[in-house]
Design a protein around this motif. Sequence first.
Motif, PDB file in Angstrom:
ATOM      1  N   UNK A  29      12.477   8.584 -10.428  1.00 57.02           N
ATOM      2  CA  UNK A  29      12.457   7.123 -10.395  1.00 57.02           C
ATOM      3  C   UNK A  29      11.082   6.566 -10.758  1.00 57.02           C
ATOM      4  N   UNK A  30      10.041   7.371 -10.570  1.00 56.47           N
ATOM      5  CA  UNK A  30       8.677   6.932 -10.807  1.00 56.47           C
ATOM      6  C   UNK A  30       8.057   6.187  -9.639  1.00 56.47           C
ATOM      7  N   UNK A  31       8.805   5.986  -8.554  1.00 57.75           N
ATOM      8  CA  UNK A  31       8.308   5.201  -7.427  1.00 57.75           C
ATOM      9  C   UNK A  31       7.438   6.031  -6.490  1.00 57.75           C
ATOM     10  N   UNK A  32       6.601   5.323  -5.738  1.00 61.82           N
ATOM     11  CA  UNK A  32       5.914   5.912  -4.604  1.00 61.82           C
ATOM     12  C   UNK A  32       6.353   5.203  -3.332  1.00 61.82           C
ATOM     13  N   UNK A  33       6.244   5.877  -2.201  1.00 60.17           N
ATOM     14  CA  UNK A  33       6.579   5.258  -0.917  1.00 60.17           C
ATOM     15  C   UNK A  33       5.466   4.283  -0.537  1.00 60.17           C
ATOM     16  N   UNK A  34       5.839   3.067  -0.181  1.00 58.56           N
ATOM     17  CA  UNK A  34       4.846   2.039   0.127  1.00 58.56           C
ATOM     18  C   UNK A  34       5.192   1.301   1.415  1.00 58.56           C
ATOM     19  N   UNK A  35       4.159   0.652   1.953  1.00 60.25           N
ATOM     20  CA  UNK A  35       4.323  -0.262   3.073  1.00 60.25           C
ATOM     21  C   UNK A  35       4.003  -1.662   2.581  1.00 60.25           C
ATOM     22  N   UNK A  36       4.927  -2.589   2.782  1.00 65.72           N
ATOM     23  CA  UNK A  36       4.657  -4.009   2.523  1.00 65.72           C
ATOM     24  C   UNK A  36       4.122  -4.621   3.814  1.00 65.72           C
ATOM     25  N   UNK A  37       2.940  -5.196   3.750  1.00 63.80           N
ATOM     26  CA  UNK A  37       2.258  -5.770   4.905  1.00 63.80           C
ATOM     27  C   UNK A  37       2.188  -7.285   4.733  1.00 63.80           C
ATOM     28  N   UNK A  38       2.797  -8.008   5.649  1.00 68.99           N
ATOM     29  CA  UNK A  38       2.737  -9.469   5.645  1.00 68.99           C
ATOM     30  C   UNK A  38       1.765  -9.867   6.750  1.00 68.99           C
ATOM     31  N   UNK A  77       1.964   9.667  -3.878  1.00 68.08           N
ATOM     32  CA  UNK A  77       0.679   9.315  -4.478  1.00 68.08           C
ATOM     33  C   UNK A  77       0.108   8.042  -3.855  1.00 68.08           C
ATOM     34  N   UNK A  78      -1.189   7.894  -3.972  1.00 68.14           N
ATOM     35  CA  UNK A  78      -1.905   6.756  -3.405  1.00 68.14           C
ATOM     36  C   UNK A  78      -1.899   5.599  -4.392  1.00 68.14           C
ATOM     37  N   UNK A  79      -1.608   4.381  -3.886  1.00 66.80           N
ATOM     38  CA  UNK A  79      -1.553   3.214  -4.767  1.00 66.80           C
ATOM     39  C   UNK A  79      -1.754   1.934  -3.972  1.00 66.80           C
ATOM     40  N   UNK A  80      -2.315   0.934  -4.643  1.00 67.86           N
ATOM     41  CA  UNK A  80      -2.415  -0.418  -4.111  1.00 67.86           C
ATOM     42  C   UNK A  80      -1.786  -1.341  -5.142  1.00 67.86           C
ATOM     43  N   UNK A  81      -0.832  -2.159  -4.716  1.00 62.79           N
ATOM     44  CA  UNK A  81      -0.193  -3.125  -5.600  1.00 62.79           C
ATOM     45  C   UNK A  81      -0.601  -4.523  -5.133  1.00 62.79           C
ATOM     46  N   UNK A  82      -1.278  -5.247  -5.996  1.00 62.62           N
ATOM     47  CA  UNK A  82      -1.944  -6.491  -5.607  1.00 62.62           C
ATOM     48  C   UNK A  82      -1.124  -7.719  -5.976  1.00 62.62           C
ATOM     49  N   UNK A  83      -1.327  -8.798  -5.197  1.00 63.44           N
ATOM     50  CA  UNK A  83      -0.550 -10.021  -5.360  1.00 63.44           C
ATOM     51  C   UNK A  83      -1.378 -11.215  -5.828  1.00 63.44           C
ATOM     52  N   UNK A  84      -2.625 -10.989  -6.195  1.00 62.76           N
ATOM     53  CA  UNK A  84      -3.471 -12.058  -6.714  1.00 62.76           C
ATOM     54  C   UNK A  84      -4.673 -11.448  -7.403  1.00 62.76           C
ATOM     55  N   UNK A  85      -5.366 -12.271  -8.181  1.00 62.75           N
ATOM     56  CA  UNK A  85      -6.590 -11.802  -8.832  1.00 62.75           C
ATOM     57  C   UNK A  85      -7.643 -11.437  -7.787  1.00 62.75           C
ATOM     58  N   UNK A  86      -7.691 -12.190  -6.688  1.00 66.73           N
ATOM     59  CA  UNK A  86      -8.652 -11.885  -5.633  1.00 66.73           C
ATOM     60  C   UNK A  86      -8.350 -10.529  -4.991  1.00 66.73           C
ATOM     61  N   UNK A  87      -7.075 -10.273  -4.721  1.00 70.98           N
ATOM     62  CA  UNK A  87      -6.719  -8.963  -4.174  1.00 70.98           C
ATOM     63  C   UNK A  87      -7.091  -7.847  -5.145  1.00 70.98           C
ATOM     64  N   UNK A  88      -6.827  -8.050  -6.411  1.00 72.50           N
ATOM     65  CA  UNK A  88      -7.135  -7.020  -7.410  1.00 72.50           C
ATOM     66  C   UNK A  88      -8.629  -6.711  -7.416  1.00 72.50           C
ATOM     67  N   UNK A  89      -9.457  -7.771  -7.444  1.00 71.93           N
ATOM     68  CA  UNK A  89     -10.901  -7.571  -7.478  1.00 71.93           C
ATOM     69  C   UNK A  89     -11.408  -6.912  -6.203  1.00 71.93           C
ATOM     70  N   UNK A 104       0.830  -1.204   0.000  1.00 69.78           N
ATOM     71  CA  UNK A 104       0.000   0.000   0.000  1.00 69.78           C
ATOM     72  C   UNK A 104       0.864   1.253   0.000  1.00 69.78           C
ATOM     73  N   UNK A 105       0.508   2.221  -0.845  1.00 65.34           N
ATOM     74  CA  UNK A 105       1.129   3.537  -0.843  1.00 65.34           C
ATOM     75  C   UNK A 105       0.106   4.575  -0.416  1.00 65.34           C
ATOM     76  N   UNK A 106       0.375   5.303   0.664  1.00 61.83           N
ATOM     77  CA  UNK A 106      -0.606   6.273   1.175  1.00 61.83           C
ATOM     78  C   UNK A 106       0.058   7.496   1.782  1.00 61.83           C
ATOM     79  N   UNK A 107       1.097   7.972   1.109  1.00 57.40           N
ATOM     80  CA  UNK A 107       1.819   9.121   1.629  1.00 57.40           C
ATOM     81  C   UNK A 107       3.105   8.701   2.313  1.00 57.40           C
TER      82      UNK A 107
END
Length: 221
Positions: A94-103, A139-151, A51-54
């Motif tokens: 770089x085109x990147x946004x700051x994100x948090x990887x949540x396990x 910027x705000x972003x969600x990067x998904x790891x499965x079709x279920x997450x995407x939906x 998740x990217x949220x600032x």
Amino acid sequence: MLFGRRTPELPTPEQALKGRAVPEFDLPARHTVLGNPLAGPYPEGLEVADFGLGCFWGAERKFWQTPGVWTTLVGYQGGYTENPSYDEVCSGLTGHTEVVRVVYDPAQVSYATLLKVFWEAHNPTQGFRQGNDVGTQYRSAVYTHSADQQATAEASRTAYQSVLTGGGYGEITTAVLPAAERPFWPAEPYHQQYLDKNVDGYCGIGGTGLSCPIGVAPAEG
């Protein structure tokens, strides 16, 4: 020169900084709050969400405080530069946004609940900024790891848009994209669990005060 200056436009792959083949640092072994390893591979049964949220300092704390989260780490995602540095990301080249990887353990916390934390912790209508923090990396972003997450992420975005519209806010600018197409690069050690190490440190994120519904089903096509 553009380097060192925030820009309101994302670079093209040709304009982006090239980065480096290997990182210039080693990640800390364990999370300072949760005590679990930062780097994978992670135990069987756990899942990953990005998740990217600032500014990722405050964003990471929101997630490590969420029951069912096993570990968190911050990094850069969504751009083109390999193993970027913080200064390079802040340059806008770089085109990147700051994100948090949540396990997380899906038996203890659902992806929909993590999305609720995500939406309510920031204002997703602000484009290349979050509060007083301005730049493409916020910027705000969600990067998904499965079709279920995407939906699920797309459905929650639609549901929250209705709430925001009713509250007088504009259009959500959050991108929802497959993580496989947007590699995650860990941030420098001093950024990891920053607000645990610096209890009075800066936290620039803030929500709209509007609640996001959870448990929404993906829209039928």
